[in-house]
Each structure stands twice: as C-alpha cells, then as structure tokens.
Motif scaffolding. Sequence first.
Motif, PDB file in Angstrom:
ATOM      1  N   PHE A  22    -161.966  86.776 -40.895  1.00  0.00           N
ATOM      2  CA  PHE A  22    -161.535  87.575 -42.042  1.00  0.00           C
ATOM      3  C   PHE A  22    -161.097  88.971 -41.619  1.00  0.00           C
ATOM      4  N   SER A  23    -159.798  89.238 -41.746  1.00  0.00           N
ATOM      5  CA  SER A  23    -159.261  90.551 -41.400  1.00  0.00           C
ATOM      6  C   SER A  23    -159.115  91.458 -42.611  1.00  0.00           C
ATOM      7  N   GLY A  24    -159.114  90.862 -43.810  1.00  0.00           N
ATOM      8  CA  GLY A  24    -158.879  91.643 -45.020  1.00  0.00           C
ATOM      9  C   GLY A  24    -157.414  91.703 -45.398  1.00  0.00           C
ATOM     10  N   GLY A  25    -156.554  90.979 -44.666  1.00  0.00           N
ATOM     11  CA  GLY A  25    -155.142  90.916 -45.006  1.00  0.00           C
ATOM     12  C   GLY A  25    -154.883  89.887 -46.092  1.00  0.00           C
ATOM     13  N   GLY A  40    -168.460  77.456 -53.022  1.00  0.00           N
ATOM     14  CA  GLY A  40    -169.668  78.156 -53.432  1.00  0.00           C
ATOM     15  C   GLY A  40    -170.126  79.175 -52.400  1.00  0.00           C
ATOM     16  N   ARG A  41    -170.914  80.122 -52.843  1.00  0.00           N
ATOM     17  CA  ARG A  41    -171.295  81.252 -51.995  1.00  0.00           C
ATOM     18  C   ARG A  41    -172.074  80.852 -50.750  1.00  0.00           C
ATOM     19  N   GLU A  42    -172.982  79.908 -50.870  1.00  0.00           N
ATOM     20  CA  GLU A  42    -173.858  79.561 -49.751  1.00  0.00           C
ATOM     21  C   GLU A  42    -173.145  78.798 -48.644  1.00  0.00           C
ATOM     22  N   GLN A  43    -171.970  78.282 -48.940  1.00  0.00           N
ATOM     23  CA  GLN A  43    -171.246  77.458 -47.975  1.00  0.00           C
ATOM     24  C   GLN A  43    -170.165  78.219 -47.214  1.00  0.00           C
ATOM     25  N   VAL A  44    -170.091  79.524 -47.431  1.00  0.00           N
ATOM     26  CA  VAL A  44    -169.006  80.310 -46.835  1.00  0.00           C
ATOM     27  C   VAL A  44    -169.558  81.587 -46.213  1.00  0.00           C
ATOM     28  N   ILE A  45    -168.984  81.967 -45.082  1.00  0.00           N
ATOM     29  CA  ILE A  45    -169.289  83.263 -44.483  1.00  0.00           C
ATOM     30  C   ILE A  45    -167.993  83.856 -43.938  1.00  0.00           C
ATOM     31  N   ALA A  46    -167.818  85.140 -44.137  1.00  0.00           N
ATOM     32  CA  ALA A  46    -166.659  85.860 -43.606  1.00  0.00           C
ATOM     33  C   ALA A  46    -167.087  86.625 -42.358  1.00  0.00           C
ATOM     34  N   LEU A  47    -166.324  86.466 -41.287  1.00  0.00           N
ATOM     35  CA  LEU A  47    -166.620  87.149 -40.022  1.00  0.00           C
ATOM     36  C   LEU A  47    -165.446  88.043 -39.655  1.00  0.00           C
ATOM     37  N   THR A  48    -165.711  89.323 -39.505  1.00  0.00           N
ATOM     38  CA  THR A  48    -164.665  90.280 -39.166  1.00  0.00           C
ATOM     39  C   THR A  48    -164.911  90.846 -37.777  1.00  0.00           C
ATOM     40  N   ALA A  49    -163.962  90.620 -36.885  1.00  0.00           N
ATOM     41  CA  ALA A  49    -164.065  91.171 -35.536  1.00  0.00           C
ATOM     42  C   ALA A  49    -163.752  92.661 -35.573  1.00  0.00           C
TER      43      ALA A  49
END
Length: 260
Positions: A22-25, A40-49
């Motif tokens: 996830f870059s936010g673009g 759903g919320r529990e099944q997703v994670i955003a990772l930003t380098a």
Amino acid sequence: MEHGHGALIERVEALGMAAVAFSGGADSTLLLALLRKHLGREQVIALTAVTPYMVRQEISDAVALAARLDVRHELVEMPMPVGMEVNPTDRCYRCKRSMYAQLLQSAADFGFSGLVDGSNTDDADEQRPGLRALRELGIRSPFIELGIDKAAVRQLAREMDLPTWYKPTNACLLTRIGFNVRFTMEQLQRIEEAERFLLELGYTWVRVRCHGELARIEVAPVQRERLLTDAATVIEGIQRFGFRYVTMDLAGYQTGSMSD
C-alpha cells in the motif's frame, strides 16, 4: 466497466485474505478499499514500505487513508539497497526486489501467506523493471490479471468516492536525479521541500528535477503560464532550499524525464 467490475469483485473475493502493498496512490487505495469491503477488516492488512528516498508526505497520506478505510496498517522500514547510493540505471529493479521481498516477509510475520499490489495494465505496457521483480517474487496484481488500466482505476475510485481518484502518480525522489549520479539525503530533502513549496502554492502535477545547483521545474501544461507569472516568488522560494538556479521546463510535467 460493469463486466470488469464484476470480475474484479470475484477475483477479490477469491483471495479470501490478503496483504496489500500500500503506497497510498490511486491504484493501491482502490485495491485496498475493495478488499476491505468484500473480505472484511480481519482478512486484510495494508503494508507500506518506508524507504530513505520516498516522499515523506506519501507516508502520512497512506496512514490517513488506511485509517479512513478502517484497515489494519503497518509501516515497514526498509534500508537503502546495496548500490542505490549512486542512483544506478536498474534502481527500480533493485528497489522493488528488496522492497517486496521485505513486504512478503512482513506479510508472513503477520499471518498472511501472500502479497498483492495495485499495478495496472498501463504499468505493464511501459518499461517497468520493477514489475519484473514482482513477477519473480510471485506478487499478484489483480488489475493486470483482469486487463484493468489506469483510466478504469480512476473511474472506479471516483464511483467509490475515494479521495485518491485523481491523485497524481508519484515516484520516489531518485527519479528527480539523473542516473549514475551520487546523491545525499540532504539533496533529496531539498528536492522534497521544493516540491512541497510548489504544491502549497497550488500547483498540482509537479516535479523538481535536480541538476546540481539547478532546479528544473515541471508543472502541468495548463499551469505553465501561471508559473511564469509567479516567477519571482517561485525563484525566491526554491532558492531558500539551497538551489542557486531555477528554471522551468517548457515541455511541462512528464514522467521519466530524467531517464533519457
């Protein structure tokens, strides 16, 4: 777009759970929003380098967007890849290879078996060595898989009322410097501050290309006349950040102009 939208929802739901680069673009925000909505919320994670050469505002934007979407969000610190300090011609490959390997590891640490990213078919049509790194690491790109281009991404993002639907494409600060040119963190900070100054003046699509002491400004073609009108203010402002000379590129804003 209706058929493409349905296929996209099916692809998203088939993932079951997902870690998102996830870059936010515009692209990654749309992908994250769809995953959050359909998994759903529990099944997703955003990772930003977080790299030493990225625009700091992009990190803040990503944090705010993840909070708005009510998604778990983690920042992943990434050191300078070996050889990047001289801005090599294969910087995108080196960066993406190192970045996505680290994001994959972080995804696994948080209990997610894979990683998806928001690249679209416009990215695939261009010379993007970073995509080669993604394919080597097995990173999936649902938009490319379904033939979705940037225009379609923006259209769907607008329909979903996402604030990034018209957000200009951004790139790391190394794209403001020529290939095979050794840089310093102070130089990158100078470039970032100069661009922020122009954005705060109301310019939308902006690049400040660095040629030593010279700042070459690119703005959207419709804003070139205004830049000339604001010349005195712009010169004074840009010089405050350490540039000696300030010039406007008559061709206007264009991606990859330092790659020639």
